[in-house]
Design an enzyme around this catalytic site. Structure first.
Site, PDB file in Angstrom:
ATOM      1  N   TYR A 142      -1.715   4.341 -41.940  1.00 30.65           N
ATOM      2  CA  TYR A 142      -1.455   5.464 -42.845  1.00 30.65           C
ATOM      3  C   TYR A 142       0.003   5.936 -42.847  1.00 30.65           C
ATOM      4  O   TYR A 142       0.339   6.884 -43.544  1.00 30.65           O
ATOM      5  CB  TYR A 142      -2.349   6.648 -42.452  1.00 30.65           C
ATOM      6  CG  TYR A 142      -3.823   6.365 -42.605  1.00 30.65           C
ATOM      7  CD1 TYR A 142      -4.388   6.268 -43.880  1.00 30.65           C
ATOM      8  CD2 TYR A 142      -4.648   6.181 -41.513  1.00 30.65           C
ATOM      9  CE1 TYR A 142      -5.740   6.010 -44.030  1.00 30.65           C
ATOM     10  CE2 TYR A 142      -5.994   5.920 -41.659  1.00 30.65           C
ATOM     11  CZ  TYR A 142      -6.539   5.832 -42.915  1.00 30.65           C
ATOM     12  OH  TYR A 142      -7.876   5.568 -43.075  1.00 30.65           O
ATOM     13  N   ASP A 159     -18.035  15.696 -59.880  1.00 36.56           N
ATOM     14  CA  ASP A 159     -18.453  16.578 -60.966  1.00 36.56           C
ATOM     15  C   ASP A 159     -17.475  17.738 -61.134  1.00 36.56           C
ATOM     16  O   ASP A 159     -17.178  18.147 -62.264  1.00 36.56           O
ATOM     17  CB  ASP A 159     -19.869  17.119 -60.688  1.00 36.56           C
ATOM     18  CG  ASP A 159     -20.948  16.135 -61.136  1.00 36.56           C
ATOM     19  OD1 ASP A 159     -20.611  15.059 -61.660  1.00 36.56           O
ATOM     20  OD2 ASP A 159     -22.137  16.450 -60.965  1.00 36.56           O
ATOM     21  N   ARG A 167     -15.342   1.031 -48.432  1.00 39.12           N
ATOM     22  CA  ARG A 167     -14.177   1.686 -49.037  1.00 39.12           C
ATOM     23  C   ARG A 167     -13.793   1.084 -50.388  1.00 39.12           C
ATOM     24  O   ARG A 167     -12.862   1.546 -51.037  1.00 39.12           O
ATOM     25  CB  ARG A 167     -12.973   1.613 -48.095  1.00 39.12           C
ATOM     26  CG  ARG A 167     -13.169   2.399 -46.811  1.00 39.12           C
ATOM     27  CD  ARG A 167     -11.865   2.687 -46.091  1.00 39.12           C
ATOM     28  NE  ARG A 167     -12.090   2.851 -44.677  1.00 39.12           N
ATOM     29  CZ  ARG A 167     -12.352   4.027 -44.076  1.00 39.12           C
ATOM     30  NH1 ARG A 167     -12.357   5.138 -44.773  1.00 39.12           N
ATOM     31  NH2 ARG A 167     -12.576   4.092 -42.792  1.00 39.12           N
ATOM     32  N   HIS A 179      -4.488   6.823 -53.047  1.00 34.06           N
ATOM     33  CA  HIS A 179      -4.819   6.501 -51.663  1.00 34.06           C
ATOM     34  C   HIS A 179      -3.589   5.944 -50.983  1.00 34.06           C
ATOM     35  O   HIS A 179      -2.820   5.194 -51.598  1.00 34.06           O
ATOM     36  CB  HIS A 179      -5.950   5.468 -51.598  1.00 34.06           C
ATOM     37  CG  HIS A 179      -7.201   5.942 -52.238  1.00 34.06           C
ATOM     38  ND1 HIS A 179      -8.074   6.794 -51.626  1.00 34.06           N
ATOM     39  CD2 HIS A 179      -7.715   5.721 -53.482  1.00 34.06           C
ATOM     40  CE1 HIS A 179      -9.082   7.059 -52.441  1.00 34.06           C
ATOM     41  NE2 HIS A 179      -8.879   6.432 -53.579  1.00 34.06           N
ATOM     42  N   LEU A 180      -3.421   6.281 -49.712  1.00 34.13           N
ATOM     43  CA  LEU A 180      -2.278   5.765 -48.953  1.00 34.13           C
ATOM     44  C   LEU A 180      -2.408   4.262 -48.737  1.00 34.13           C
ATOM     45  O   LEU A 180      -1.463   3.510 -48.942  1.00 34.13           O
ATOM     46  CB  LEU A 180      -2.212   6.478 -47.594  1.00 34.13           C
ATOM     47  CG  LEU A 180      -1.950   7.981 -47.666  1.00 34.13           C
ATOM     48  CD1 LEU A 180      -2.404   8.661 -46.382  1.00 34.13           C
ATOM     49  CD2 LEU A 180      -0.473   8.249 -47.905  1.00 34.13           C
ATOM     50  N   SER A 181      -3.606   3.827 -48.331  1.00 40.22           N
ATOM     51  CA  SER A 181      -3.818   2.406 -48.042  1.00 40.22           C
ATOM     52  C   SER A 181      -4.466   1.721 -49.240  1.00 40.22           C
ATOM     53  O   SER A 181      -4.971   2.377 -50.148  1.00 40.22           O
ATOM     54  CB  SER A 181      -4.726   2.269 -46.815  1.00 40.22           C
ATOM     55  OG  SER A 181      -5.990   2.838 -47.092  1.00 40.22           O
ATOM     56  N   ARG A 226      -2.761   9.914 -36.919  1.00 40.57           N
ATOM     57  CA  ARG A 226      -3.904   8.990 -36.952  1.00 40.57           C
ATOM     58  C   ARG A 226      -3.485   7.596 -37.430  1.00 40.57           C
ATOM     59  O   ARG A 226      -2.939   7.476 -38.525  1.00 40.57           O
ATOM     60  CB  ARG A 226      -4.929   9.587 -37.918  1.00 40.57           C
ATOM     61  CG  ARG A 226      -6.074   8.708 -38.309  1.00 40.57           C
ATOM     62  CD  ARG A 226      -6.771   9.344 -39.515  1.00 40.57           C
ATOM     63  NE  ARG A 226      -7.854   8.538 -40.014  1.00 40.57           N
ATOM     64  CZ  ARG A 226      -8.354   8.630 -41.227  1.00 40.57           C
ATOM     65  NH1 ARG A 226      -7.885   9.525 -42.087  1.00 40.57           N
ATOM     66  NH2 ARG A 226      -9.333   7.840 -41.609  1.00 40.57           N
ATOM     67  N   HIS A 236     -15.959   7.980 -51.420  1.00 39.62           N
ATOM     68  CA  HIS A 236     -17.008   6.975 -51.461  1.00 39.62           C
ATOM     69  C   HIS A 236     -18.416   7.534 -51.659  1.00 39.62           C
ATOM     70  O   HIS A 236     -19.358   6.765 -51.797  1.00 39.62           O
ATOM     71  CB  HIS A 236     -16.930   6.132 -50.195  1.00 39.62           C
ATOM     72  CG  HIS A 236     -15.544   5.691 -49.907  1.00 39.62           C
ATOM     73  ND1 HIS A 236     -14.822   4.931 -50.793  1.00 39.62           N
ATOM     74  CD2 HIS A 236     -14.696   5.964 -48.876  1.00 39.62           C
ATOM     75  CE1 HIS A 236     -13.610   4.731 -50.307  1.00 39.62           C
ATOM     76  NE2 HIS A 236     -13.505   5.350 -49.150  1.00 39.62           N
ATOM     77  N   ALA A 279     -12.213  10.149 -47.343  1.00 42.63           N
ATOM     78  CA  ALA A 279     -13.485   9.407 -47.319  1.00 42.63           C
ATOM     79  C   ALA A 279     -14.511   9.982 -48.293  1.00 42.63           C
ATOM     80  O   ALA A 279     -15.512   9.314 -48.592  1.00 42.63           O
ATOM     81  CB  ALA A 279     -14.057   9.372 -45.909  1.00 42.63           C
TER      82      ALA A 279
END
Lengths: 150, 150, 150, 150, 150, 150, 150, 150, 150, 150, 150, 150
Positions: C25, C89, C113, C102-104, C20, C82, C79
């Site tokens: 990524y 929790d 984001r 996070h990769l990015s 992807r 977010h 995702a």
């Protein structure tokens, strides 16, 4: 107009002009822009002083020193445009007409650049024309000073 | 990697480290952290320069001086993180990879600390690990510089 | 450090890594990243378990199963970062130090984001360094566990 | 168009169609709608697979399984429309054209239904026409696939 | 009232009760609470089924299975309270009276917990009384069912 | 369906189609689109009238003239979509089913284009399919008119 | 529990109960509700005092008079719920457990009724069950007082 | 520069100049300003056409008519500045450089005047200098056209 | 109309009329305005009662006392306009037509005065005409009562 | 008062009165309302001109034509109320007292109708009384003109 | 200064001083604070009257009674600070200098306490110094009265 | 109190006092105010140092230098009040009581001046009394220091 004294101020990072993102800010250096402005000033028979600083405090100091010997201010506040209420207060306190200029069209860039804390205390604003923003700003400032003196 | 030149910047109040709220920021002084960073840099065969200032303008000046002799920047902008668009512009203008670090987890503190104006121009961000944030940040920065050179 | 047990979690769509948007990524697959993490873990003499799921519920189940046999969690929530207050929790309930990676650089992407509901319950956050974010995160997590045990 | 492979996805609670608030969602069951879609697909000589789930994770799994054997996606994400960034990322990662449909006009209902997190990654959106939204959506999707192949 | 059928649902992480932050959620386990509820149900001559899941999808599935054999729902949606519009739609579609309960006073906690997407489709809400919230909720639900049947 | 009278309206700047940003709006002119719509209308045995104007007032006048001789409206309001409450009121006052179409996916463009003041008074919305949005919209509108007449 | 002293407060317009919008607030008068509450109190061997006023100041005066002779407060603040920070402060200053009740489900009504300035200082909240909200609230309050005394 | 064709547009109410609030907008009439602009244009050897309308639609029509015979647009959109997305789209569609001018400093007036929907599609903006805004704007526009032709 | 009973209410500080900021509120005292209203009422053969209070509670008490003997209410709520949801509820509960009046144009004053919590439950609103607002309001109220009785 | 000249303006869609949603706007046509207004004007010995248009530009043109021969304006701006800053500027520029009227109570309708951009430049506002809003508005306007002339 | 008449007002719940949260509000009772103020007033040869009420209306009544016999007001509005526009209007109408005081630093407490609706009509504000806030406020008020009389 | 050491800081532009907008800031120069403060300090037997700078960095440096030799800080941060989180952090880090003062009532000026980022770390705030704000602030600061030492 003769003898009119103008202070031209450049905010943080404007000393990088010509080096920094030329597709956005153009290829001319700040020294070259200052030369253009001084030449135009000579033609118009006005005195200009120019000053650049990366320090908000130094810019305010420079404005205060000039107070009392000044007929107008031309400023590109750089990124201080968006948060420096201290610079705004110094400019308002100067008591002379102020013209705010920007090289790029700040309304076509990131949202944080759309708001200027300086604009409400300026006579007028010019942005988006590269170095021409300065030259037009000088011209506009002189027109406004003349008009007030009428 | 050898010969890689890194500028390490510390923003306002970071010179108080070890003295100020140690439960939040740890007990090590900035001098000790700089020593750790320099030692790690020697191990990795890179050159690091360190600089702390309480003045936004001085930090920008330092970045501009280094431009052209620099392969990356590691910065903890202190509270300037949250409003200094001028510092952001200077960092973006430097043209080299930038890593932003914080000692504490800024997202677990007051709301105004949740937003960084610097992050959008950084390669990456590391926060919450005390002095380790700096050491991991140096490591990360070097990895990113190497990757770009590949 | 020896014997330290770490759970590494990957949220939705991270199983697509390498397939992807590689310019965003990276080109490594998740299996390759897990291999790198396991190798690093062996070097550091810690045990790691890895788990990926596209299901919020399965991720929470996995965290709950591990509770009581766990010294720390390393998570890239994808995702779910977010909006998943349920995942938040579960992570907070685990009672062990948490590192979010996070990769990015999520702060340089779309506005939605920029906000993580997980960050306030993490020890620290690392983002923007591709697969290195995981490796640095593992290192950081171990440092934090050690510090707490001191 | 022949041989074109389309995945048709129905989000949470759409399996209740015909049973749930018929004045809002119509009296046809999901099975009946799937039959209409399959019939239309046969007429158009395309292959369709249909899938409904109340689980965000299962929907994402189904999209990932289909990747590589797929020419387009038609989805009614149900209430996931309004918050599932994970589903959005899976749809974007699929790399094929996406059409988003809704039975009701979501802009004439409660405010929370006015915003779709999926729309920015779709080719187009159709809503408000009951089961016709699906049939028009299938037609529109095929047109878009054809156009791309031109 | 006799023969009345009630579904009692517990959202994500409620299976941790007794283990997770007891000062906030009390020391009783979910099994103990379910026992209390079943005992109270026997006294009131109603049938209750209980179900906990960490998966939004599984909770929705369970509601749909019960539809048609159900006189009321008692739910503590856990953190799904704050974002699961899918759960909300399933509850609304059930067509039976719904009572929403919380162990803690959600209005005295973090801001994100102050808003429930489920409340607008509930008959009533009870929060802040620990396990008593459930028992009072069951009582309230039965009163509302009776009132409707009058 | 036979004898059904449809008014097709095009808002400001749509007369530029084919000339203006073709990568965004396609290469067909408005005249060509009107031809396609008229041909489709003949096939379906309905009457269509088409009208384009850059003037909000003229569009409203045209809607009012048609009132009483009209079975449905198909409209692409152009940029009036985002602020013309007057157009919205005229459309609502017409008393006939309304379908709103857009050539581009307005939800994937600038934020101001994400909100339509017209959508709440429409039966349904179709966007993102270029000229196909109109053709699908015509089809959808006829389906809705038929359904109402049943 | 015996001897426990409870103050029951009714805010503005609650004296209109039975007369005002019975479909929303029920057909019982406030006197009837007070009778129900007193009867329940006798069964539970606690003392209750009841007080209604349309005046914020009178409600605060009543709370202050009771301070020192009080074990708990049960309040339906009426519309003061949404803005009376003075009432909130008086309730917080009382130093005893507080239960907030509403006849209707305030979260299913106008937006201004979704926010209570009183809730953050209450032990718990019960709403939506008509006069049962009061009776459940009394029960809940006594449970909380007992729990604290344990 | 010779032969360059410029369209000068004045939005609603600008025909009142000289009559309306002269302390804010100056004492010159629009005819006088148009004369100044035409004189300046002759000096610069460019052709200018001027047009004022109170109608958004008429302004858009005029822009569209000029398309293909035009090298730049100078516009004072009057109050349309703040909401006319239709005018914005027409200006963007013209494909020529655009300069936006205002007589007064819109940033020193009511809040609704601080936001221009036109600015993002302009090359640059000039405001606050009375009729000089137009003359400077013409000069700036020509500079920008020349620069593009280089 | 004969025998119609109207309650006229004046909120806080309106008893200062004639004394307080006469340039804003006029020079007539409240007694004089009440006289004008009573005279007009006699001419119209309706009964009016007038009441002023600085106390929200007293105003609500007065409305409740009148309930059942009342055909309409005319109110200038003073600053309670902007926050008194309790007064709003009392007015709505009265069950008779309500006209809201203000001496000054509240939309031309401070932002907090632009919003009325009373307006949504009024038949109509009149503001900006000094004491004439009351007289016109009385006339309007009678017209509305007559219309309802038709 | 004699000889006083009043311009009565009706905005978009008001020509539909009597035809459009009579339960909301009443059953009288605009022609009938204009007749009522003219009759009242004759009784009061003032001259009125009436004008309706669906075009913002035409309304502004009409105001400008009347300037200099005008003593007051009565306007129902229709939906332009909510966004037409151009109309607002024309009204302000007219220099005569302005009364704004609405048939319905705009504060009891959709949120976008709660805000008027015209109100800040009006003397006063009347809404909610059907055609009586106009008649009361005419009366109010004359009172205000007389007061100014005193 | 001699003969200067000052009204000292205490809003809701301030009569609880010494009893309520002493760590926040101090251990002195209101009677003790009033004694300190009266003693200081005697030293300064001014007359002070003190008044506390839990009722907004009673506070406004007291201000109105004093009008005409008053040289200044010192007020701690308690929680009315945050919403009582009626109190604000009464204070503004008094026509004498106003000093607003708070015992605690309201800006270091809950967000709703950060905004005062009274401050814009005060001469100055003092907060955070416990009972000293009152004494300093009295001193400041007298200085301001003297300055005005100069 | 004797020997107590106080640092008095003046932010940007306060050196202009007496020259800048005297109707707003008074006619006294900063030197005169410093003299008043020093005289008052001598009377109270405390040591004060005063410092003004237009530079945020210099103010922070000055605070840091004084740390360890300091018992309290009195500051008028000028416009830095509204954005300097760096100054706030330095003040908080000093570990001594802080009093914030302003010459004017910042809550009666432009909206951006209503928010202070410094206030949450201050003991108390005094504003609106001209140079008296400083003198009262010094007095208040000493009282707070004494109280802490008790």
């Amino acid at each position: 107009m003769a003898g009119c004294r103008i202070l031209i101020l450049h905010g943080p990072n404007l000393n990088l002009l010509g080096r920094r993102e030329p597709e956005l800010y153009g290829r001319q250096t700040l020294a070259e822009i200052d030369q253009l402005l001084k030449k135009r000033a000579r033609d118009l028979d006005v005195q200009v002083g120019t000053f650049q600083s990366n320090s908000e405090g130094a810019l305010i100091d420079r404005i205060q020193e000039a107070m009392g010997h000044l007929d107008g201010i031309l400023i590109n506040p750089g990124a201080l445009t968006h948060y420096s209420y201290s610079l705004r207060d110094a400019l308002a306190a100067s008591g002379v007409p102020l013209v705010e200029v920007h090289l790029s069209n700040i309304f076509a860039r990131e949202p944080f650049r759309h708001h200027s804390v300086v604009s409400p205390v300026a006579v007028g604003i010019i942005c988006g024309f590269g170095e021409e923003s300065y030259l037009l700003g000088l011209e506009a400032l002189l027109k406004m000073i003349t008009k007030r003196q009428d």
